[in-house]
Design a protein around this motif. Structure first.
Motif, PDB file in Angstrom:
ATOM      1  N   VAL A 146       1.349  -0.978   0.312  1.00 35.90           N
ATOM      2  CA  VAL A 146      -0.047  -0.071  -0.395  1.00 35.90           C
ATOM      3  C   VAL A 146       0.798   0.735  -0.134  1.00 35.90           C
ATOM      4  O   VAL A 146       1.918   1.158   0.226  1.00 35.90           O
ATOM      5  CB  VAL A 146      -0.910  -0.667   0.842  1.00 35.90           C
ATOM      6  CG1 VAL A 146      -1.288   0.600   1.108  1.00 35.90           C
ATOM      7  CG2 VAL A 146      -1.652  -0.659   1.444  1.00 35.90           C
ATOM      8  N   THR A 147       0.150   2.029  -1.558  1.00 33.14           N
ATOM      9  CA  THR A 147       1.282   3.610  -1.072  1.00 33.14           C
ATOM     10  C   THR A 147       0.824   4.528   0.032  1.00 33.14           C
ATOM     11  O   THR A 147       0.304   4.572   0.980  1.00 33.14           O
ATOM     12  CB  THR A 147       1.451   4.143  -1.996  1.00 33.14           C
ATOM     13  OG1 THR A 147      -0.333   4.697  -2.626  1.00 33.14           O
ATOM     14  CG2 THR A 147       2.099   3.627  -3.287  1.00 33.14           C
ATOM     15  N   ALA A 148       1.877   5.342   0.438  1.00 30.55           N
ATOM     16  CA  ALA A 148       1.503   6.373   1.565  1.00 30.55           C
ATOM     17  C   ALA A 148       0.620   7.357   0.970  1.00 30.55           C
ATOM     18  O   ALA A 148      -0.426   7.989   2.236  1.00 30.55           O
ATOM     19  CB  ALA A 148       2.971   7.037   1.359  1.00 30.55           C
ATOM     20  N   ASP A 149      -0.169   7.160  -0.104  1.00 32.44           N
ATOM     21  CA  ASP A 149      -0.834   8.322  -0.254  1.00 32.44           C
ATOM     22  C   ASP A 149      -2.504   6.936  -0.557  1.00 32.44           C
ATOM     23  O   ASP A 149      -3.722   7.167  -1.285  1.00 32.44           O
ATOM     24  CB  ASP A 149      -0.962   9.099  -1.458  1.00 32.44           C
ATOM     25  CG  ASP A 149      -0.824   8.206  -2.976  1.00 32.44           C
ATOM     26  OD1 ASP A 149      -0.400   6.573  -2.416  1.00 32.44           O
ATOM     27  OD2 ASP A 149      -0.673   8.548  -4.120  1.00 32.44           O
ATOM     28  N   GLY A 150      -3.122   6.250   0.130  1.00 32.35           N
ATOM     29  CA  GLY A 150      -2.798   5.167   0.084  1.00 32.35           C
ATOM     30  C   GLY A 150      -4.373   4.335  -0.812  1.00 32.35           C
ATOM     31  O   GLY A 150      -4.869   3.843  -1.430  1.00 32.35           O
ATOM     32  N   LEU A 151      -2.561   4.253  -2.271  1.00 31.68           N
ATOM     33  CA  LEU A 151      -2.916   2.967  -3.029  1.00 31.68           C
ATOM     34  C   LEU A 151      -3.117   1.469  -3.030  1.00 31.68           C
ATOM     35  O   LEU A 151      -1.990   1.923  -2.766  1.00 31.68           O
ATOM     36  CB  LEU A 151      -1.961   3.573  -4.276  1.00 31.68           C
ATOM     37  CG  LEU A 151      -2.387   3.417  -5.867  1.00 31.68           C
ATOM     38  CD1 LEU A 151      -3.309   3.356  -6.341  1.00 31.68           C
ATOM     39  CD2 LEU A 151      -1.367   3.510  -6.371  1.00 31.68           C
ATOM     40  N   ALA A 152      -4.196   0.761  -3.099  1.00 35.79           N
ATOM     41  CA  ALA A 152      -3.529   0.224  -3.028  1.00 35.79           C
ATOM     42  C   ALA A 152      -2.922  -1.032  -4.117  1.00 35.79           C
ATOM     43  O   ALA A 152      -3.776  -1.078  -4.894  1.00 35.79           O
ATOM     44  CB  ALA A 152      -4.705  -1.300  -2.435  1.00 35.79           C
ATOM     45  N   VAL A 153      -1.419  -1.917  -3.491  1.00 31.78           N
ATOM     46  CA  VAL A 153      -1.062  -2.673  -5.436  1.00 31.78           C
ATOM     47  C   VAL A 153      -1.735  -3.980  -4.658  1.00 31.78           C
ATOM     48  O   VAL A 153      -1.508  -4.645  -4.003  1.00 31.78           O
ATOM     49  CB  VAL A 153       0.523  -2.274  -5.227  1.00 31.78           C
ATOM     50  CG1 VAL A 153       0.724  -3.272  -6.240  1.00 31.78           C
ATOM     51  CG2 VAL A 153       0.363  -0.636  -5.450  1.00 31.78           C
ATOM     52  N   LEU A 154      -2.176  -4.767  -6.307  1.00 34.33           N
ATOM     53  CA  LEU A 154      -2.960  -5.947  -5.866  1.00 34.33           C
ATOM     54  C   LEU A 154      -1.913  -6.772  -6.062  1.00 34.33           C
ATOM     55  O   LEU A 154      -0.971  -6.471  -6.997  1.00 34.33           O
ATOM     56  CB  LEU A 154      -4.024  -6.361  -6.564  1.00 34.33           C
ATOM     57  CG  LEU A 154      -5.612  -5.369  -7.022  1.00 34.33           C
ATOM     58  CD1 LEU A 154      -6.521  -5.310  -7.877  1.00 34.33           C
ATOM     59  CD2 LEU A 154      -6.251  -5.832  -5.119  1.00 34.33           C
ATOM     60  N   ASP A 155      -1.741  -8.205  -5.039  1.00 34.29           N
ATOM     61  CA  ASP A 155      -1.169  -9.227  -5.593  1.00 34.29           C
ATOM     62  C   ASP A 155      -1.637 -10.212  -7.071  1.00 34.29           C
ATOM     63  O   ASP A 155      -1.950 -10.506  -6.600  1.00 34.29           O
ATOM     64  CB  ASP A 155      -0.927  -9.958  -4.358  1.00 34.29           C
ATOM     65  CG  ASP A 155       0.415 -11.327  -5.620  1.00 34.29           C
ATOM     66  OD1 ASP A 155       0.940 -11.523  -5.558  1.00 34.29           O
ATOM     67  OD2 ASP A 155       1.137 -11.702  -3.486  1.00 34.29           O
ATOM     68  N   PRO A 156      -0.907 -10.209  -8.155  1.00 35.24           N
ATOM     69  CA  PRO A 156      -1.395 -10.560  -9.607  1.00 35.24           C
ATOM     70  C   PRO A 156      -1.121 -11.800  -8.914  1.00 35.24           C
ATOM     71  O   PRO A 156      -2.757 -12.775  -9.802  1.00 35.24           O
ATOM     72  CB  PRO A 156      -0.856  -9.859 -10.639  1.00 35.24           C
ATOM     73  CG  PRO A 156       0.778  -9.854  -9.824  1.00 35.24           C
ATOM     74  CD  PRO A 156       0.414  -9.106  -8.736  1.00 35.24           C
ATOM     75  N   GLU A 157      -0.725 -12.584  -8.432  1.00 34.05           N
ATOM     76  CA  GLU A 157      -1.048 -14.155  -8.231  1.00 34.05           C
ATOM     77  C   GLU A 157      -1.940 -14.315  -7.512  1.00 34.05           C
ATOM     78  O   GLU A 157      -2.567 -15.249  -8.166  1.00 34.05           O
ATOM     79  CB  GLU A 157       0.951 -14.581  -8.226  1.00 34.05           C
ATOM     80  CG  GLU A 157       1.827 -14.576  -9.330  1.00 34.05           C
ATOM     81  CD  GLU A 157       2.995 -14.911  -8.349  1.00 34.05           C
ATOM     82  OE1 GLU A 157       2.955 -15.377  -7.043  1.00 34.05           O
ATOM     83  OE2 GLU A 157       4.230 -14.897  -8.921  1.00 34.05           O
ATOM     84  N   ARG A 158      -1.831 -14.084  -6.497  1.00 35.74           N
ATOM     85  CA  ARG A 158      -3.294 -14.416  -5.475  1.00 35.74           C
ATOM     86  C   ARG A 158      -4.369 -13.640  -6.143  1.00 35.74           C
ATOM     87  O   ARG A 158      -5.564 -14.359  -6.355  1.00 35.74           O
ATOM     88  CB  ARG A 158      -3.035 -13.758  -4.014  1.00 35.74           C
ATOM     89  CG  ARG A 158      -1.813 -13.909  -3.334  1.00 35.74           C
ATOM     90  CD  ARG A 158      -1.795 -13.238  -1.794  1.00 35.74           C
ATOM     91  NE  ARG A 158      -0.318 -13.699  -1.210  1.00 35.74           N
ATOM     92  CZ  ARG A 158      -0.685 -14.495  -0.706  1.00 35.74           C
ATOM     93  NH1 ARG A 158      -1.601 -15.333  -0.371  1.00 35.74           N
ATOM     94  NH2 ARG A 158       0.644 -14.644   0.370  1.00 35.74           N
ATOM     95  N   VAL A 159      -4.207 -12.899  -7.154  1.00 31.34           N
ATOM     96  CA  VAL A 159      -6.485 -12.415  -7.801  1.00 31.34           C
ATOM     97  C   VAL A 159      -6.213 -13.409  -8.972  1.00 31.34           C
ATOM     98  O   VAL A 159      -6.803 -14.079  -9.260  1.00 31.34           O
ATOM     99  CB  VAL A 159      -6.211 -11.088  -7.961  1.00 31.34           C
ATOM    100  CG1 VAL A 159      -7.152 -10.572  -9.134  1.00 31.34           C
ATOM    101  CG2 VAL A 159      -5.327  -9.681  -7.411  1.00 31.34           C
ATOM    102  N   LEU A 160      -5.176 -13.698  -9.538  1.00 35.15           N
ATOM    103  CA  LEU A 160      -5.234 -14.764 -10.495  1.00 35.15           C
ATOM    104  C   LEU A 160      -5.973 -16.471 -10.281  1.00 35.15           C
ATOM    105  O   LEU A 160      -6.448 -16.678 -10.658  1.00 35.15           O
ATOM    106  CB  LEU A 160      -4.074 -14.881 -11.229  1.00 35.15           C
ATOM    107  CG  LEU A 160      -3.105 -14.031 -12.626  1.00 35.15           C
ATOM    108  CD1 LEU A 160      -2.396 -13.712 -13.190  1.00 35.15           C
ATOM    109  CD2 LEU A 160      -4.826 -14.109 -13.657  1.00 35.15           C
ATOM    110  N   ALA A 161      -5.227 -17.014  -8.695  1.00 34.42           N
ATOM    111  CA  ALA A 161      -5.337 -17.807  -8.422  1.00 34.42           C
ATOM    112  C   ALA A 161      -7.461 -17.465  -8.009  1.00 34.42           C
ATOM    113  O   ALA A 161      -7.392 -18.952  -7.017  1.00 34.42           O
ATOM    114  CB  ALA A 161      -4.661 -17.295  -6.629  1.00 34.42           C
ATOM    115  N   LEU A 162      -7.607 -16.583  -7.981  1.00 32.74           N
ATOM    116  CA  LEU A 162      -9.322 -17.302  -7.517  1.00 32.74           C
ATOM    117  C   LEU A 162      -9.423 -17.605  -8.346  1.00 32.74           C
ATOM    118  O   LEU A 162     -11.049 -17.626  -8.137  1.00 32.74           O
ATOM    119  CB  LEU A 162      -9.294 -15.418  -7.450  1.00 32.74           C
ATOM    120  CG  LEU A 162      -9.461 -14.253  -6.163  1.00 32.74           C
ATOM    121  CD1 LEU A 162      -9.701 -12.543  -5.923  1.00 32.74           C
ATOM    122  CD2 LEU A 162      -9.645 -14.709  -4.709  1.00 32.74           C
TER     123      LEU A 162
END
Lengths: 170, 669
Positions: A146-162
């Motif tokens: 998560v960045t300081a200004d509140g941007l959430a960076v997704l983990d692609p592998e885990r998202v793809l695992a969905l």
């Protein structure tokens, strides 16, 4: 009329001249594509993002969970469409879902339903923080940082695992 | 009580006496009157009969002697006259002393003297008609020698003159003889010879006592008498009631004599010559008719009234005695009756005195008497009972009267106050009427002013109607302009919608450009370092798309503003249209209203004229009302006076009620 128009154009020119690209001046740690889901700002690493397209017709699937909305056709490929709002507890449930962000990692592909595609830009190293301890559950599992200004960076592998078809978490 | 008894007794006796004596007195008076009248009539009748009888007797007596005297005056006496005349005349001279005359006298004397005695004459004389010489006298032979002297002035001279004048037997009134100084009356007759020549006058003196005997004959009463009176109102007979001779000496001057001298006869009650009241019958003797004399005598037959009324007096005495006896009987009867009647009446009177003193509670003992006194007692008891009952009722009534009179007084006071208020109100009303009159005058003036104003207003309303029509025309033009404006705004709206569609298209373009730029950046990132330049381009494209999108957003905002303005303009235009319609309608209504107003003004003008007329009538009416109020005011003042009088009357009534209460309160009922 012509004078006002000239002023507007002049203003835009000055804006362009003053602003500098952060990625150009520094060596970024990673590059991400930023988009919004509801009120939350999310991003994925550009290397895992295949493309962004406007959403087409989504065919609902029988016996699918709340996460998997359905499947859609993107340039001849049938991709599963997930709606992360249910998963990441995105605040402000109102969403238009006009765009799809296509993730690809190896052979696995998945389309995330997004409201707005903001930009593709780099993130400096000092901007990146670990996952917030306040976050919990599956959302914490999906986030890479998560960045300081509140941007959430997704983990692609885990998202793809969905996607059950990818033999992931399901 | 004693007093009452005595009073009652006295009254009863008096009434009894009255009852007994009044008829007695009446009968006595009537009988007395009748008897007295009858006695008087009888006495008068007796006097009249006496007078007529005596008159007849006197006339017969005189007539007989007169006839005898006439017979004696025949030729035989004439021869005697001749002898006496011849014997007495000697040598041409008269001498009564001669023997011849004496012889002749003696021859003549027996016959003539016998005649005088037979006829009751006092004296018989012969007087020579030729010389007036006395030839013979039976009573006074000695006087013959005196010659003619003694004859003068005597009654003999008068009868000679009368016979000579009348040439027939006649009568001479009494005259006083100078020789004897006594009165004497003569009758005479002519002596005629065979040739019928009067040679002498035969005269005879009447005998007073014989006449007196005639007059007194047939007398029955003590005081009755007949009188002969001459026409010189001097008696010719002697009165037996007077002691002295009355012939030619006593004057009898009464109303009876005066009436008889006028030839009338009658009766009367008069004072006679003695001054005594006497009943008289009078009348002329009638000598002129019987003997052709120049005088007449009056025969009066009279009697004293006292003697006539002696029977009446006896009757009165008898009546008085009877009355006294009757009165004594009546007094005795009255005493007995009064004693019998007084006792119960006394008791009733005692109770009545108690009742009179105000005690109505007395008990009247009712006796068992069945006569009027018993009835009186019972009725008196009934009266007292009724009186007691009525007195109680009067007491109650007087109480009611007192309270009622008090209420009347109060009411009258209120009435007086009301009348005073009414007077005040009338005054106020009069004032108000005066103000109303002035107001009416003002109203009349105002009505006329309003009539003028109404005319002006009518003109103004006509102008208003014209203005409204003009306004309608203007509003219709405005409506048409509003239609044009609405069309223009509608077109503007449509164009704004077209611009919106264009802006959407441009925005879509911008989005697609952004998407392309992101995809290009993704590709560039995937390409690594080789793609860095491309990434810059992609980023610039992305920025451009972003600016396009912002520009479209600004345009869209401006367009939104424009569309809002247009919507507002449309709304305003619609409102304007509606307003124009409303204005039109309003103007039409205004026109209608102005028409109606004109009509109203017309009617108002009529009404104003009616008001003016009504105001003038009202002025007259107010004047009449003012007069009427004046009358009412007078009436009110009279009412006030009347109320005052009524108040006084009510006060008097109240006082009367109080007095009545006091009076009745004094009674014990």
């Amino acid at each position: 009329m012509g004078r006002a128009r000239q002023e507007i154009l002049d203003g835009r020119a000055r804006e362009l001249a003053r602003r500098q690209s952060p990625g150009a001046s520094e060596d970024p740690a990673m590059r991400v594509v930023e988009f919004t889901i509801g009120a939350g700002r999310y991003a994925v690493e550009s290397v895992f993002a295949a493309e962004v397209v406007p959403v087409g017709p989504v065919t609902p699937l029988a016996r699918a969970g709340a996460l998997l909305v359905g499947v859609t056709n993107v340039r001849g490929r049938i991709l599963p469409v997930v709606d992360l709002r249910a998963l990441v507890d995105a605040p402000g449930a109102h969403a238009t879902g006009r765009y799809l962000v296509v993730l690809r990692n190896g052979g696995a592909e998945l389309a995330i339903l997004a409201d707005e595609i903001l930009s593709e830009h780099g993130l400096a190293r000092e901007q990146i923080q670990g996952p917030l301890p306040a976050l919990c559950g599956r959302r914490r599992e999906l986030l890479r940082c998560v960045t300081a200004d509140g941007l959430a960076v997704l983990d692609p592998e885990r998202v793809l695992a969905l996607d059950p078809g990818n033999g992931g978490m399901a | 009580m004693r007093h009452l008894k005595m009073n009652l007794t006295g009254k009863l006796i008096a009434e009894f006496l009255l009852i007994a004596l009044v008829p007695l007195a009446l009968v006595s008076a009537i009988g007395f009157s009748i008897i007295r009248t009858a006695l008087l009539n009888s006495a008068f009748e007796a006097r009249a009969k006496d007078r007529i009888l005596k008159t007849a007797w006197i006339l017969q007596y005189l007539g007989d002697r007169m006839a005898n005297l006439g017979v004696l005056g025949g030729s035989e006496t004439a021869a005697a006259v001749e002898q006496l005349r011849a014997a007495g005349t000697a040598a041409g001279r008269w001498s009564a002393r001669s023997d011849a005359y004496q012889a002749a006298y003696d021859r003549v004397d027996p016959r003539l003297r016998g005649f005088a005695v037979a006829n009751g004459f006092v004296d018989v004389a012969l007087v020579d008609a030729a010389g007036g010489r006395l030839l013979y006298t039976s009573a006074h032979r000695e006087d013959l020698e005196a010659g003619p002297g003694p004859m003068e002035g005597s009654g003999l001279t008068g009868i000679v003159a009368l016979v000579t004048a009348a040439q027939k037997p006649t009568l001479a009134d009494y005259a006083v003889s100078e020789a004897s100084g006594a009165p004497a009356a003569y009758m005479g007759a002519p002596v005629r010879d065979q040739r019928g020549v009067m040679v002498a006058v035969l005269a005879a003196q009447l005998d007073d006592s014989a006449i007196q005997a005639l007059m007194d004959s047939g007398r029955l009463n003590d005081t009755s008498e007949c009188q002969l009176i001459g026409d010189d109102e001097i008696m010719r007979s002697n009165s037996r009631l007077v002691g002295e001779p009355t012939i030619l000496s006593r004057r009898v001057s009464t109303a009876a004599v005066e009436g008889a001298l006028k030839g009338t006869s009658g009766t009367a009650v008069l004072k006679d010559s003695r001054g005594v009241m006497a009943l008289m019958s009078f009348g002329p003797v009638g000598l002129p008719a019987a003997f052709a004399t120049a005088f007449d005598w009056i025969m009066v037959s009279k009697i004293d009234e006292q003697e006539t009324m002696i029977d009446v007096r006896r009757l009165a005495l008898a009546v008085a005695v009877i009355a006294a006896v009757v009165a004594a009987i009546v007094v005795a009867a009255g005493l007995i009756a009064a004693r019998r009647m007084a006792r119960p009446i006394k008791e009733v009177a005692r109770q009545a005195a108690l009742v009179g003193a105000g005690d109505l509670t007395v008990q009247i003992p009712v006796s068992g008497r069945s006569d009027e006194i018993g009835t009186l007692t019972r009725v008196f008891a009934e009266v007292v009972r009724n009186l007691s009952k009525q007195t109680r009722q009067i007491q109650e009534a007087s109480g009611v009267l007192a309270s009622s009179s008090t209420e009347i007084s109060t009411t009258v006071a209120q009435l007086a106050a009301s009348i005073t208020e009414t007077t005040g109100s009338v005054n106020e009303t009069t004032t108000t009427m005066e103000e109303l009159r002035q107001t009416t005058r003002v109203a009349t003036d105002k009505a006329q002013a309003i009539a003028l104003d109404t005319q002006q207003t009518s003109d103004v309303s006509q102008s208003g109607i014209a203005a409204v029509e003009e306004t309608l025309q203007h509003i219709e033009r405005i409506g048409r302009q509003m239609g044009v404006i609405t069309d223009a705004i509608t077109r503007l709206n449509e164009q704004g919608q077209a611009i919106g569609e264009i802006i959407a298209t441009v925005n879509d373009f911008a989005g697609q450009s952004n998407l392309l730029a992101v995809n290009a950046a993704i590709e560039a990132a995937r390409a690594g370092d080789e793609g860095k330049g491309f990434a810059v381009v992609a980023d610039e494209i992305r920025r451009l798309a972003e600016q396009s999108r912002q520009a479209t957003q600004q345009v869209q905002g401006i367009l939104h503003e424009v569309q809002r303005g247009v919507a507002a303009a449309v709304l305003a235009a619609e409102q304007g249209t509606r307003i124009v319609e409303a204005g039109t309608q309003q103007a039409r209504q205004t026109g209608d209203a102005l028409h109606a107003l004109a009509g109203s003004i017309e009617r108002t003008a009529q009404a104003v004229s009616q008001i003016s007329a009504s105001s003038q009538e009202m002025t007259v009416g107010v004047g009449q009302v003012t007069e009427a109020m004046g009358s009412i005011q007078q009436s009110s003042e009279q009412n006030a006076q009347g109320a005052g009088q009524l108040e006084a009357a009510a006060r008097n009534l109240r006082e009367l009620g109080i007095e009545l209460q006091e009076l009745v309160g004094a009674l014990k009922a």
